[in-house]
Design a protein around this motif. Structure first.
Motif, short mmCIF file in Angstrom:
data_model
loop_
_atom_site.label_atom_id
_atom_site.label_comp_id
_atom_site.label_asym_id
_atom_site.label_seq_id
_atom_site.Cartn_x
_atom_site.Cartn_y
_atom_site.Cartn_z
N VAL A 222 0.83 -1.21 0.00
CA VAL A 222 0.00 0.00 0.00
C VAL A 222 0.86 1.25 0.00
CG1 VAL A 222 -1.73 1.30 1.30
CG2 VAL A 222 -1.90 -1.19 1.14
N GLY A 223 1.98 1.23 0.72
CA GLY A 223 2.83 2.40 0.80
C GLY A 223 4.05 2.14 1.67
N CYS A 224 4.75 3.22 2.02
CA CYS A 224 5.95 3.14 2.84
C CYS A 224 5.66 3.76 4.21
CB CYS A 224 7.11 3.88 2.18
SG CYS A 224 7.42 3.37 0.47
N ALA A 225 6.47 3.46 5.21
CA ALA A 225 6.24 3.98 6.55
C ALA A 225 7.56 4.11 7.31
CB ALA A 225 5.28 3.07 7.33
N LEU A 226 7.62 5.08 8.19
CA LEU A 226 8.77 5.26 9.06
C LEU A 226 8.62 4.35 10.28
CD1 LEU A 226 9.01 9.17 9.01
CD2 LEU A 226 10.60 7.56 7.92
N VAL A 227 9.67 3.58 10.59
CA VAL A 227 9.63 2.65 11.73
C VAL A 227 10.96 2.70 12.47
CG1 VAL A 227 7.97 1.11 10.61
CG2 VAL A 227 10.41 0.72 10.28
N PRO A 228 10.95 2.41 13.78
CA PRO A 228 12.21 2.34 14.53
C PRO A 228 13.03 1.13 14.09
CG PRO A 228 10.30 2.54 16.00
CD PRO A 228 9.78 2.20 14.65
N ASN A 229 14.33 1.21 14.30
CA ASN A 229 15.21 0.12 13.85
C ASN A 229 15.28 -1.00 14.88
OD1 ASN A 229 16.59 1.75 15.70
ND2 ASN A 229 18.59 1.37 14.77
N PHE A 230 14.12 -1.57 15.25
CA PHE A 230 14.09 -2.71 16.15
C PHE A 230 14.78 -3.90 15.49
CE2 PHE A 230 9.79 -1.00 17.82
CZ PHE A 230 10.45 -0.12 18.68
N ASP A 231 15.48 -4.71 16.30
CA ASP A 231 16.16 -5.88 15.75
C ASP A 231 15.20 -6.82 15.03
OD1 ASP A 231 18.59 -5.00 16.66
OD2 ASP A 231 18.55 -6.18 18.52
N SER A 232 14.00 -6.98 15.58
CA SER A 232 13.03 -7.89 14.97
C SER A 232 12.62 -7.43 13.58
CB SER A 232 11.79 -8.01 15.86
OG SER A 232 11.18 -6.74 16.06
N LEU A 233 12.60 -6.11 13.36
CA LEU A 233 12.21 -5.59 12.04
C LEU A 233 13.34 -5.76 11.03
CD1 LEU A 233 10.30 -2.30 12.95
CD2 LEU A 233 9.46 -4.65 12.81
N LEU A 234 14.57 -5.66 11.51
CA LEU A 234 15.72 -5.81 10.61
C LEU A 234 15.80 -7.22 10.03
CD1 LEU A 234 18.44 -3.92 12.71
CD2 LEU A 234 17.08 -3.02 10.83
N GLN A 235 15.16 -8.17 10.68
CA GLN A 235 15.22 -9.56 10.24
C GLN A 235 14.05 -9.95 9.34
OE1 GLN A 235 15.42 -11.72 13.93
NE2 GLN A 235 17.28 -10.66 14.60
N ARG A 236 13.09 -9.07 9.16
CA ARG A 236 11.91 -9.42 8.36
C ARG A 236 12.25 -9.47 6.87
NH1 ARG A 236 6.34 -7.01 10.72
NH2 ARG A 236 5.73 -7.61 8.61
N GLN A 237 11.61 -10.41 6.18
CA GLN A 237 11.86 -10.60 4.76
C GLN A 237 10.79 -9.94 3.89
OE1 GLN A 237 14.77 -12.24 3.88
NE2 GLN A 237 15.09 -12.18 6.11
N ASP A 238 9.67 -9.51 4.51
CA ASP A 238 8.56 -8.97 3.72
C ASP A 238 8.60 -7.46 3.59
OD1 ASP A 238 8.09 -8.69 6.44
OD2 ASP A 238 5.91 -8.76 6.21
N ILE A 239 9.64 -6.83 4.10
CA ILE A 239 9.82 -5.39 3.95
C ILE A 239 11.29 -5.10 3.68
CG2 ILE A 239 7.87 -4.71 5.43
CD1 ILE A 239 9.90 -4.23 7.67
N VAL A 240 11.57 -3.91 3.15
CA VAL A 240 12.94 -3.45 2.93
C VAL A 240 13.12 -2.17 3.73
CG1 VAL A 240 14.62 -2.65 1.23
CG2 VAL A 240 13.04 -4.49 0.64
N LEU A 241 14.20 -2.06 4.48
CA LEU A 241 14.44 -0.89 5.33
C LEU A 241 15.61 -0.08 4.79
CD1 LEU A 241 14.09 -2.63 8.80
CD2 LEU A 241 12.39 -1.21 7.65
N ARG A 242 15.40 1.22 4.65
CA ARG A 242 16.43 2.11 4.15
C ARG A 242 16.48 3.39 4.99
NH1 ARG A 242 17.82 -1.82 2.15
NH2 ARG A 242 18.07 -2.37 -0.06
N PRO A 243 17.68 3.93 5.26
CA PRO A 243 17.78 5.19 5.99
C PRO A 243 17.37 6.38 5.11
CG PRO A 243 19.95 4.48 5.27
CD PRO A 243 19.00 3.37 4.91
N VAL A 244 16.92 7.42 5.76
CA VAL A 244 16.54 8.65 5.06
C VAL A 244 17.70 9.63 5.18
CG1 VAL A 244 14.92 10.58 4.97
CG2 VAL A 244 14.10 8.28 5.54
N ALA A 245 18.21 10.08 4.04
CA ALA A 245 19.34 11.00 4.03
C ALA A 245 18.87 12.41 4.41
CB ALA A 245 19.99 11.01 2.65
#
Length: 277
Positions: A222-245
């Motif tokens: 549906v879209g993108c969202a800002l999320v904290p860098n929790f360890d559990s989220l870093l291991q998920r395969q159904d999303i991609v996490l990127r820093p905002v410059a």
């Protein structure tokens, strides 16, 4: 299957790591891993997916966690029923949302185990309470603040999104970007005014409160969202996490309590919060 195996399983589930669970249980990692393998063999299922950094529970692991938690809690209650009665200690702890299930579960479990007779009530942070876990922005006059965690925010994108090929997201990339707005959110309060100042208009697809719903919408494309860098989220395969410059999207979480308050249970909680920094 025995209680020891279930205790090790719960520790791995909540820590997201076999090595961290071994440290928590004060057992050698090979012994814990062997007990976990034996449990999987007895049940005939795989409980965790091994990742380069930690583990993530399978559907069977999620199912067992609910049963194991209830069983271990019942066992503790059974043992307590044969112990000398202790005075009940009521403690009201105010919590903001999106604190991270794993780390909060560990902190609350250690707090409950460290205060005999503790009757813990979790409430909204604006309700009367003995202490609060909040951001500094919510601090009231007369409260002390002890930092616990420092979170950086990342942009969660659906797998296969064009921006997922980039190593970081520029502010200009937010122009007409399908975005899941989540409030309250410290990162959103920093990002949105900057987008307005630059004349950048994102395509707001939803306005929700919880990280779980936001991630569900991201995973669904549906879209993108800002999320904290929790360890559990870093291991998920159904999303991609990127820093905002170009922006520092961060928040500080800490324990707030009245400066003139002095109780044994609060002293224990303050002590437990220190190693988590």
């Amino acid at each position: 299957m025995d209680i020891r195996q279930l205790s090790y399983f719960v520790a791995v589930y909540e820590q997201g790591s076999v090595s961290a669970a071994a440290r928590q249980c004060c057992v050698a990692q090979p012994s814990l891993s062997a007990a976990l393998r034996q449990l999987e063999q007895e049940l005939g299922v795989t409980l965790f997916i091994r990742l380069p950094k930690g583990v993530t529970p399978t559907e069977d692991g999620e199912k067992l966690y609910g049963h194991a938690g209830r069983l271990l809690s019942q066992l503790q209650s059974l043992k307590a029923s044969f112990s000398e009665p202790v005075a009940r200690v009521k403690f009201r702890l105010g919590l903001i949302r999106a604190l991270g299930v794993e780390r909060m579960s560990q902190l609350l479990r250690e707090f409950s185990n460290s205060v005999p007779g503790l009757e813990l009530h979790l409430v909204e942070p604006d309700e009367p309470c003995d202490a609060r876990i909040i951001t500094p922005q919510l601090l009231k006059a007369g409260e002390a603040f002890a930092p616990i965690w420092h979170d950086n925010y990342l942009l969660a994108l659906p797998p296969g999104a064009p921006l997922s090929l980039q190593q970081q997201i520029a502010l200009e990339d937010f122009e007409q970007l399908p975005l899941i707005k989540r409030t309250p959110c410290d990162a959103w309060n920093t990002l949105y005014p900057e987008l307005v100042r630059r004349g950048i208009k994102a395509d707001i697809r939803a306005d929700i409160q919880t990280i779980e719903y936001a991630l569900g919408l991201v995973s669904a494309g549906v879209g993108c969202a800002l999320v904290p860098n929790f360890d559990s989220l870093l291991q998920r395969q159904d999303i991609v996490l990127r820093p905002v410059a170009q922006l520092r999207l961060q928040r500080e979480i800490g324990l707030a309590y009245a400066k003139n308050q002095d109780s044994a249970s609060l002293a224990v909680l303050r002590q437990l919060c220190q190693p988590a920094r």
